[in-house]
Scaffold this active site. Structure first.
Site, PDB file in Angstrom:
ATOM      1  N   GLY A 427      45.017  65.798  63.717  1.00  0.00           N
ATOM      2  CA  GLY A 427      46.149  65.244  64.451  1.00  0.00           C
ATOM      3  C   GLY A 427      45.738  64.213  65.483  1.00  0.00           C
ATOM      4  O   GLY A 427      44.600  63.755  65.520  1.00  0.00           O
ATOM      5  N   ASP A 543      32.148  73.657  64.071  1.00  0.00           N
ATOM      6  CA  ASP A 543      32.136  72.195  63.911  1.00  0.00           C
ATOM      7  C   ASP A 543      31.625  71.529  65.183  1.00  0.00           C
ATOM      8  O   ASP A 543      32.212  70.588  65.686  1.00  0.00           O
ATOM      9  CB  ASP A 543      33.536  71.694  63.572  1.00  0.00           C
TER      10      ASP A 543
END
Length: 717
Positions: A427, A543
């Site tokens: 996003g 991540d």
């Protein structure tokens, strides 16, 4: 009669400060006379009625020039800048400031100046910035503003200016910042607005009374950044599809106008939430819940103009007169009969299920529970699975604080100034500045998909409980069918990638000192150790990269984005996530219910080797990623090293340097060569990094062990 001259002077003083200044200049001894620019500035002083902070106290006519006066900057004895912001000055703007031929910057923001903007001001044709924000100036903007060919910054916001924008404004072709918000400007924007002001980087016209259509040529302003704010005006007509030509990171705020018709879904207008369009009752189509009627052409540029929402072509034939023929009698009868038969079949099925349910209840009472269970399963045709129900049909429309210090609500958040910080597979992230000056980071997760509110609520509240000095704090969230927002603390100093390698497109770059690097390494390790062992759910980040390590004012590190992949998967429907999943089918990735977005491109060099074999991340993944970051900070190199025509990942390159017994200087960032007294520390950190990037995950240390090692290293100084 002897008292007449003083009375005359008093009369002149009350009636005309300018005449008093003239008399002072005429009567002053020649040896103390100001130069012409000093005279012009003294005229400004005489126009000021109140100066509570004595900002103009040292503006004296006895000085040979004004270069030592408060707020005045000179070059070669010529005034180039007048800056007196927030001094509570009460008075008006004199035309005499226009006689400052070398004036480049005029900043009088946040005072209490009133009256019109004098046309004579624009005789200072060399002006590059004119900032009069936050005063009480009124009247129209003079057309002479077009004389300012070098003007780059024009901020007249929060005044009482009115009338049309002068057509001559488009002659200011070097204009980069145009902020006119919170005034009373009316009528349409000048013709050629978007075609002429091609250098614009910031545009804010909000809270005015502009009318007419939004000029389609605004789409030509390819240099715009942050938020293009056209909200709270009276713009009418449709949204020009050309607005989609603006850079994708630009947020276009069209709220509270009189716009109508479908919302184009292309470029910068695509994938925007409904908050960018609210307050326009005539708008329709996605992302709004108000569908466009069938007679409104499709707003999607990729659909044909004759597209029918039902997906079925019209079957009526047109006569020569253009009228549609009615259905034949046989067709009407056939439709009625088929409807009756369909209703009858549904009724039979309903009574069958009802009968089976009654039978199962009787059987349960008689002890035959197995048969009853089977019947309940048979009758589930009228029930949605629990996981398919959007959180018991709950749809939330309010901001949920996760911290008692949150003092704002959803309305305040939506009214705040927003600037796009970045766009990724999860996003768009915005920098949001509230009216009270508080700055936040807001991430939009998506606009649709599975509506599992309870699951989302549980996950986001667990993340909100994580509190650590080296982890970005989640302060609040917002959930609705159309919009999911996460509100974090804003970390002001960019990310670690920019700190190591510099910002793209920016030539000037100051490498980090070793002490700063060590401080960042230590902070990241502490944050990871906390996530692994002391957070409520013992999180795995999954991540970790320099991109999601943010830096505070004192270069303290903050780990961001942990748990984000899980939230994005629950929210669902993100077009970015869909595209990432498509890419993931071609590229080995790491995904799980706790991981963030799939690692692709350079991000894949931070993932552990075992990530190619399993989808479930572990704490050892994070340890490996941390080791790569250490190597990157020590060497100053990218995670992928280019050797002539061969690309090799940073881990293999460092390992090969050690195997070939190359000198330490070949591995270290050249900017660290001046800190030879810290070479032992650099070697110690290099050993930690090599331990973290071991191919066998069982041989990698825990993050708690890494923290202890770094602490001992720091304490041994």
């Amino acid at each position: 009669m002897a008292s007449s001259p003083p009375l005359l002077l008093l009369f002149l003083f009350l009636c005309s400060p300018f005449l008093v200044l003239v008399l002072v200049l005429v009567l002053a001894p020649p040896s103390h006379a100001l130069n012409g620019e000093g005279f012009a500035l003294l005229t400004f002083k005489t126009s000021i009625r109140e100066d509570p902070g004595n900002s103009l106290l040292n503006w004296n006519s006895s000085d040979p020039n004004p270069c030592s006066w408060n707020g005045v900057t000179c070059i070669s004895a010529l005034v180039v800048s007048l800056s007196l912001p927030k001094k509570r000055l009460v008075g008006s703007l004199p035309s005499s400031l226009g006689s400052l031929t070398s004036l480049r910057h005029l900043n009088l923001r946040t005072n209490r100046l009133f009256g019109p903007v004098p046309s004579g001001l624009f005789a200072a044709v060399g002006l590059q910035s004119l900032v009069l924000y936050g005063n009480s100036l009124y009247g129209p903007l003079p057309p002479e503003i077009g004389n300012l060919a070098y003007l780059q910054i024009l901020d007249l916001s929060h005044n009482l200016l009115d009338g049309s924008l002068p057509y001559s404004l488009i002659q200011c072709k070097r204009l980069k910042t145009l902020v006119l918000s919170h005034n009373n400007f009316t009528n349409s924007l000048p013709d050629g607005f978007g075609s002429s002001l091609l250098a614009l980087e910031k545009l804010d016209l909000s809270y005015n009374q502009f009318t007419g259509p939004i000029p389609s040529d605004i789409g030509n302003l390819s240099s715009l950044q942050g938020t293009v704010d056209l909200s709270h005006n009276l713009f009418s007509g449709s949204i020009p599809p050309s607005l989609g030509n603006l850079p994708e990171k630009v947020y276009i705020d069209l709220t509270y106008n009189n716009l109508s018709g479908p919302i184009p879904q292309n470029g910068a207008l695509e994938n925007r939430g409904p908050t960018a369009f609210i307050g326009n009752p005539g708008l329709c189509g996605p992302p709004l819940k108000n569908p466009c009627s069938s007679d409104v052409p499709s707003s999607n540029p990729f659909l044909p103009s004759n597209y029918s929402p039902s997906g079925v072509e019209a079957s009526a034939n047109l006569t020569g007169s253009g009228r549609t023929k009615g259905l034949s009698r046989n067709a009407v009868v056939a439709i009625v009969v088929s409807d009756v038969i369909g209703i009858g079949l549904i009724a039979l099925l309903f009574f069958y299920c009802y009968w089976r349910a009654i039978s199962s209840r009787e059987n349960e009472e008689g002890g035959n529970s197995d048969k009853g269970t089977k019947c309940r399963k048979d009758c589930n045709c009228f029930r949605k699975e629990e996981s398919e129900t959007p959180s018991e049909d709950i749809e939330q429309y309010d901001l949920v604080p996760l911290d008692r210090h949150v003092r704002f609500d959803l309305d305040e958040l939506l009214k705040a100034s927003a600037f796009v910080l970045g766009k990724s597979g999860i996003g768009i992230v915005y920098k949001v500045v509230m009216e009270d000056g508080v700055t936040l980071a807001v991430r939009r997760l998506g606009e649709g998909g599975l509506q599992r509110f309870k699951e989302f609520q549980t996950e986001v509240e667990a993340i909100g409980k994580v509190r650590h000095p080296n982890i970005v704090t989640l302060r609040a969230y917002y959930w609705s069918v159309d919009e999911k927002l996460l509100i974090y603390d804003y970390i002001p100093n960019g990310n670690l990638t920019a700190a190591i390698h510099g910002k793209a497109g920016v030539i000037a770059f100051t490498p980090l000192l070793w002490d700063v690097r060590l401080k960042i390494m230590q902070g990241i390790a502490r944050g990871l150790a906390f996530l692994h062992e002391f957070s409520p759910k013992k999180y795995v980040h999954g991540d970790l990269r320099p991109n999601n390590v943010l830096l505070g004012m004192d270069m303290e590190p903050y780990i961001s984005d942990f748990g984000l992949g899980r939230l994005a998967n629950i929210a669902g429907g993100s077009p970015f996530l869909q595209s990432d999943r498509m890419a993931a089918e071609k590229t080995p990735t790491q995904q799980s219910d706790i991981s963030v977005s799939p690692l692709v491109s350079k991000g894949s060099f931070y993932q552990a080797p075992e990530a190619l074999k399993t989808l479930k991340p572990s704490q050892k993944w994070d340890v490996y990623s941390y080791g790569v970051i250490l190597l990157e900070m020590i060497s100053g190199r990218s995670p992928v090293v280019l050797l002539e025509t061969l690309e090799i990942d940073l881990v293999r390159w460092v390992q090969s340097c050690i195997e070939e017994k190359k000198p330490l200087a070949d591995v270290l960032d050249p900017s660290l060569s001046r800190e030879v007294d810290r070479e032992d520390e650099m070697i110690a950190v290099l050993k930690i990094a090599l331990a973290c990037v071991q191919a066998n995950p069982e041989r990698r240390p825990t993050m708690r062990h890494v923290v202890d090692t770094l602490d001992r290293l720091m304490n041994s100084r």
